[in-house]
Design an enzyme around this catalytic site. Structure first.
Site, PDB file in Angstrom:
ATOM      1  N   CYS A 439       1.033  -1.224  -0.036  1.00 23.83           N
ATOM      2  CA  CYS A 439      -0.051  -0.053   0.036  1.00 23.83           C
ATOM      3  C   CYS A 439       1.086   1.163   0.120  1.00 23.83           C
ATOM      4  O   CYS A 439       1.930   1.275  -0.812  1.00 23.83           O
ATOM      5  CB  CYS A 439      -1.085  -0.075   1.181  1.00 23.83           C
ATOM      6  SG  CYS A 439      -0.268  -0.423   2.804  1.00 23.83           S
ATOM      7  N   SER A 440       0.662   2.170   1.034  1.00 23.84           N
ATOM      8  CA  SER A 440       1.606   3.421   0.885  1.00 23.84           C
ATOM      9  C   SER A 440       2.862   3.044   1.779  1.00 23.84           C
ATOM     10  O   SER A 440       3.921   2.957   1.244  1.00 23.84           O
ATOM     11  CB  SER A 440       0.866   4.600   1.582  1.00 23.84           C
ATOM     12  OG  SER A 440      -0.227   4.812   0.814  1.00 23.84           O
ATOM     13  N   ASP A 444      -0.404  -1.322   6.992  1.00 23.36           N
ATOM     14  CA  ASP A 444      -1.948  -1.393   7.504  1.00 23.36           C
ATOM     15  C   ASP A 444      -2.597  -2.045   6.494  1.00 23.36           C
ATOM     16  O   ASP A 444      -2.853  -3.461   6.677  1.00 23.36           O
ATOM     17  CB  ASP A 444      -2.187   0.266   7.400  1.00 23.36           C
ATOM     18  CG  ASP A 444      -1.784   0.869   8.437  1.00 23.36           C
ATOM     19  OD1 ASP A 444      -1.693   0.533   9.779  1.00 23.36           O
ATOM     20  OD2 ASP A 444      -1.429   2.199   8.156  1.00 23.36           O
TER      21      ASP A 444
END
Length: 845
Positions: A439-440, A444
Site C-alpha cells: 500500500c503506501s 496497514d
C-alpha cells in the site's frame, strides 16, 4: 461478571417518563429521582475486592452512580488498570460498565436538564453524566448525584489513568510478567521462518547472538542484513529473500522503497515455488518515471521458473485506490509500471485508508448504540422492554435504520479486504503465480491482505499455534504501528511522549438528541489522529471466514473476542510500541506478561471443552487452501463482538456452539467411562480365561486320575482272576482291605489266609498316588516251602516268567521269601509297564 440486566425494582427509571417529568424535545432523558436511590456505604473494604487483578489497586470511587444503559445503580471505581462498576446490592462486577483504560477511545462530561413546569425548572438540578466511548463498540453513560463532587473526582482520576506520562506507567509494566512469562519473540519468528523454507532446525537465543540463523533452501534464504535495524527500523531483524540476491543488493534495493520497506517473502509454497511477498510503495515520483535496477532485480527474483521451464507470472497488488496511488506520486511515492517489471501485472484493490476506516467504525458504533437494547441515551429502542417502536418512531423507520447500517460502510470495507485476500490466494494456489502486495507504507492494508491470504493458503495458520505465528510475523514483526493505531503513548528514543490529541473526528460516535444535552463541559480524547481499528477489522475478516468455513479453524469466535479484548486492554506487552525494534529497546518480553501464555492457560483449565476451541473443527476436511468464491464474500455483523454490548441477548450466537460443546463434553465423559468399562471387562475376561485354564488343567488331571483308576481297576481284576485261578478267593471290605483265602493243598489241610492291605508285611507303607500295589501275605507251615507248596503254586501261576530251574526272571517284581514263616508277594504295576507282558495272560472274563 454479571450480564447487564434491566432493573425493575426502582420506583422511577430513566425510561419511565411521566407527564410531569419529561425532558425537552423528543427522545430525551427521563427524569431520575435520585432521592429514591438508597445510599450506599462509602466505607468499602478494598481488601475484600477479590475481583481485582494482581497489582491492581483502587484510585478513586463514586457511590450511588447509575449505569444509564441498563438503569443499574451501584458504585463506580477507578483502578490503575480499568474502570469498574459494581452492582448496588451484590457487589458483583457489571461487564457493560467495566472497561480497561486503554480500551477507552474518549470520554466527556455532559449534563441533561429535565422540564416539568416553569416553577420546578429552577429547583430541579441538571443531571450530571459521564459518557465513555470504547474502542470495543460500546458507548456507556454514568449518572451521578447532583450537588456532589463525585463526577469530578472520577473524571480527573480517569484522565490521569488514561493519559500516562510514560509507557512505564501502563498496567502491563506495573504488573510485570507474573505467571504469564514471555519467551523471546525473535526465536519464535525464526522457528516460523524455518518452517516456511522447510528446515527442521529449532531456533535459540544463542543462534541469534551468533548470527547462525541464516539458513536457506534451493530458492530462499534467511538474511541478517537488518539485524541492527539500520536498513529498516520497522522491519524484523531477519528477512526471507531470494537466494540469488546478495545482502549488498538487498541494501541497495531498500533505498527505492518508502521507509526502506523493500520486497521480502512473507509466505512460500515449497512444492510450486510460488511466494507471497510484501513491501511499501516504490519511490517513483510525480512523473512515475523513477526506476531502480536493484529493486527490479529483487522483484524479478521472486518469480522462479516453473517446472516446464517457463517463467512464473508476477502480480503486483496495490491495496490503494488508483487515484490515491497517483496522488502519492506528488509526495515521491506512487506505484510500479508493468513495463519496468518483466511479465508482471498491476492490480488495484481500492481499499480506503486508516481515516476512512476510523470514521466507518465510529458510524457503526453509533448505529448499534442507537438501535440496540442497551442504548446509552436511556431511551427505548426497538422492542426494548417489550415495546413495539423502532428507535422511538414507527415501524417505517426500519428501512431508514438499515440504510444507516449500510451508510456506515464498515461491511463494505470488510468485504473489500476479504475479496482482495481471496484473489491473492487464488492466484498463488491456482496459477502458481507470485504476488507482491503493498500500500503506501506497507504496514496497514498490506498487513491485512497478506495475513488474511496466509490464513487462506496455509491450514497451519488456522490452528492456535499457527494463528499466533501469523500475528507475530505479519503484524508484530513487520511493524504494524499498534501504538499509534490503538492510541497509546508513543516511543521516541529513551523518552515516551504522547501524540497530540485531536478532537476533530469526522463523525462523533456519541448522540446528543435535541434538548437532551447541553454542550459538553469537558472532554478528553485518549486517541490521536493516527488511531484506526485496522487490526480489529482484520480480526473481523477472520470471523467472517470462520462463519463461512466452520470446520476449518481450530479456534472459535469466542477466542477471537477474548483475543481482541486482551489486545485492546494492553494488559500484556505483546502489542505495545510500534515495531520489533522498539519492543526490544523497552525489553517488553521480559518486563511484561505474555498474552499468548494467558490465553493458553485459560484453555488448559478446561481442556478441549473450553469455549476457545471450535467444536466443529475437522483438520482433514480442509487440509488445503480455502478459495471462497466472490458470491460467498458477503459479510455480516459479527454478533459476538458487534452486538455484545448493544444487544446482549442477540449476541449469543455461540449458543449452538455451547450446546454442541456440552454434547462433546458429555460424549468425552462417556468415552472415558467406556474406556474404564472396557478395561474392567478386559480384566474380567483375563480372569475368566485364567479360571478356564485352571479348570481345563483340573479336568485334565481328573481325566488322568480316572484313566489311572480305570487302569488300576483293570489290573486289579486281572490279578483277581490270576489269584482265583490258583484256587484263591478274594474278598474286598468297605475299608479298602482285601482278604485272600488260599487252599493249602487238595487234601484238605488247614486253610491259610492271605491278607492284603495298604501296609505291606515288611512294614513299608505304599504310596497310593505313585504305586497301585497289592501285597499278598501267605502263612504256611515249614513243609510248605517245597515246590509243591501253595507258595510255589502262587508264584508259578502268578508269574509266567519263572525259569525252568526255579529261578525268577522278574526281579523287579520284588517277589521274595522274607522268612521261614512268611512269604511276601508284591506286585509293582510300574514294573509291569516296563516289561513286555503278553496281553493274552490277562484275558477278559
Amino acid at each position: 461478571m454479571d450480564v447487564p440486566k434491566h432493573r425493575s425494582g426502582r420506583s422511577t427509571s430513566l425510561r419511565d417518563a411521566t407527564d410531569s417529568s419529561k425532558m425537552e424535545g423528543t427522545g430525551s432523558w427521563d427524569a431520575l429521582e435520585w432521592t429514591k436511590i438508597e445510599p450506599v456505604s462509602r466505607f468499602v473494604s478494598h481488601t475484600n475486592l477479590d475481583f481485582l487483578l494482581e497489582a491492581e489497586h483502587v484510585i478513586a470511587e463514586g457511590h450511588g452512580v447509575v449505569l444509564v444503559n441498563t438503569d443499574d445503580a451501584g458504585m463506580l471505581m477507578i483502578t490503575n488498570f480499568r474502570l469498574l462498576f459494581l452492582s448496588e446490592g451484590t457487589r458483583k462486577v457489571i461487564a457493560l460498565g467495566t472497561i480497561p483504560h486503554a480500551t477507552i477511545e474518549k470520554f466527556n462530561k455532559t449534563v441533561a436538564r429535565t422540564q416539568s413546569n416553569a416553577r420546578q425548572l429552577e429547583k430541579t438540578p441538571p443531571q450530571r453524566l459521564l459518557q465513555v466511548i470504547g474502542k470495543d463498540m460500546r458507548i456507556i453513560v454514568f449518572g451521578f448525584r447532583p450537588r456532589t463532587k463525585q463526577r469530578r473526582i472520577i473524571f480527573d482520576a480517569l484522565r490521569r489513568c488514561t493519559k500516562p506520562a510514560t509507557l512505564w506507567d501502563l498496567y502491563a509494566f506495573v504488573c510485570g510478567p507474573s505467571r504469564f512469562k514471555n519467551t523471546n519473540p525473535q526465536v519464535r519468528l525464526l522457528d516460523e521462518y524455518f518452517r516456511l523454507i522447510g528446515k527442521g532446525a529449532r531456533a535459540s537465543t544463542d543462534m541469534i547472538e551468533s548470527g547462525s540463523f541464516t539458513l536457506s533452501n534451493d530458492l530462499w534464504r534467511i538474511s541478517s542484513i537488518n539485524s541492527n535495524y539500520k536498513m529498516c527500523p520497522s522491519y524484523p531483524f531477519a528477512l526471507v529473500v531470494p537466494k540469488i540476491i546478495s545482502d549488498d543488493e538487498v541494501l541497495l534495493a531498500s533505498n527505492f522503497r518508502a521507509r526502506g520497506r523493500l520486497p521480502v517473502v512473507s509466505w512460500c509454497h515449497l512444492g510450486t515455488g510460488a511466494v507471497l511477498a510484501r513491501s511499501s510503495q516504490p519511490l517513483v515520483g510525480l512523473m512515475m518515471n523513477m526506476r531502480s535496477n536493484m529493486d527490479e532485480k529483487l522483484v524479478a527474483a521472486l518469480c522462479s521458473k516453473l517446472d516446464d521451464g517457463s517463467r512464473r507470472k508476477l502480480y503486483i497488488a496495490d491495496a490503494r485506490p488508483r487515484k490515491n496511488a497517483l496522488a502519492n506520486g506528488a509526495m515521491g511515492g506512487g506505484s510500479e509500471s508493468s513495463s519496468n517489471y518483466f511479465q508482471s501485472e498491476i492490480v488495484f484493490f481500492g481499499i480506503d485508508n486508516i481515516h476512512a476506516m476510523r470514521d466507518s467504525f465510529a458510524r457503526l458504533r453509533e448505529y448499534l448504540d442507537t438501535h440496540g437494547r442497551a442504548s446509552s441515551d436511556g431511551m427505548s429502542s426497538f422492542l426494548r422492554h417489550g415495546g413495539s417502536t423502532w428507535g422511538g418512531g414507527n415501524l417505517s423507520s426500519m428501512s431508514a435504520s438499515v440504510s444507516t447500517l449500510g451508510d456506515s460502510g464498515w461491511l463494505l470495507h470488510v468485504q473489500n479486504v476479504l475479496a482482495g485476500s481471496a484473489w491473492i490466494a487464488a492466484r498463488i494456489a491456482m496459477e502458481k503465480a507470485s504476488v507482491l502486495v503493498h500500500c503506501s507504507d506497507g504496514w496497514d492494508r498490506t498487513s491485512q491482505l497478506v495475513a488474511l491470504a496466509n490464513l487462506l493458503l496455509d491450514p497451519y495458520y488456522r490452528t492456535f499455534n499457527g494463528f499466533q505465528a501469523l500475528v507475530e510475523k505479519d503484524w508484530l514483526a513487520f511493524g504494524h504501528p499498534f501504538c499509534d493505531r490503538v492510541g497509546l503513548p508513543a516511543f521516541s528514543g529513551s523518552e515516551l511522549t504522547r501524540q497530540p490529541s485531536s478532537s476533530n473526528f469526522a463523525a462523533s460516535p456519541g448522540r446528543q438528541p435535541s434538548g437532551a444535552f447541553t454542550s459538553p463541559s469537558s472532554s478528553h480524547a485518549q486517541t490521536s489522529n493516527n488511531y484506526s481499528p485496522i487490526f480489529l477489522q482484520w480480526v473481523d475478516c477472520v470471523s467472517q471466514l470462520l462463519r463461512m468455513y466452520p470446520f476449518a479453524f481450530e479456534f472459535s469466535a469466542a477466542f477471537l473476542v477474548d483475543f481482541l479484548d486482551s489486545m485492546l486492554s494492553c494488559r500484556f506487552g505483546n502489542f505495545l510500541c510500534n515495531s520489533e525494534k522498539e519492543r526490544l529497546q523497552c525489553n517488553i518480553s521480559e518486563t511484561c506478561g505474555c498474552m499468548w501464555v494467558y490465553l493458553a492457560d485459560l484453555r488448559a483449565l478446561e481442556g478441549g471443552s473450553h469455549v476457545h476451541y471450535n467444536p466443529f473443527y475437522d483438520p482433514l476436511k480442509h487440509n488445503g487452501p480455502l478459495l471462497p468464491p466472490a458470491a460467498a464474500l458477503a459479510p455480516t455483523l459479527w454478533p459476538q463482538f458487534h452486538l455484545r454490548w448493544a444487544c446482549p441477548e442477540e449476541a449469543q450466537a455461540g449458543e449452538i456452539e455451547a450446546k454442541c460443546r456440552k454434547i462433546i463434553t458429555k460424549y468425552t465423559e462417556l468415552q472415558k467411562a467406556k474406556e474404564v468399562a472396557e478395561r474392567k471387562s478386559k480384566e474380567i475376561s483375563n480372569a475368566m480365561e485364567s479360571l478356564n485354564a485352571e479348570l481345563q488343567n483340573l479336568k485334565q488331571q481328573n481325566s488322568s486320575a480316572m484313566n489311572m483308576a480305570n487302569r488300576a481297576n483293570k489290573e486289579n481284576m486281572s490279578i483277581k482272576r490270576a489269584i482265583q485261578s490258583i484256587g484263591c478267593k478274594v474278598h474286598f471290605s468297605n475299608t479298602g482291605d482285601c482278604i485272600v483265602d488260599i487252599e493249602s493243598n487238595p487234601l484238605g489241610t488247614a486253610q491259610n489266609f492271605l491278607y492284603c492291605s495298604k501296609k505291606g508285611s515288611d512294614g513299608i507303607t505304599l504310596d497310593d498316588e505313585k504305586d497301585l500295589a497289592v501285597a499278598v501275605t501267605v502263612t504256611a507251615d515249614d513243609d510248605d516251602n517245597d515246590e509243591n507248596s501253595p507258595i510255589s503254586r502262587v508264584c508259578e501261576n502268578l508269574c509266567p516268567f519263572r525259569s525252568a530251574d526255579g529261578g525268577c526272571r522278574w526281579p523287579n517284581g520284588r517277589c521274595a521269601q522274607l522268612s521261614s514263616q512268611f512269604v511276601g508277594l508284591r506286585a509293582n504295576f510300574d514294573a509291569f509297564d516296563k516289561l513286555s507282558i503278553d496281553d493274552s495272560y490277562f484275558k477278559p472274563e
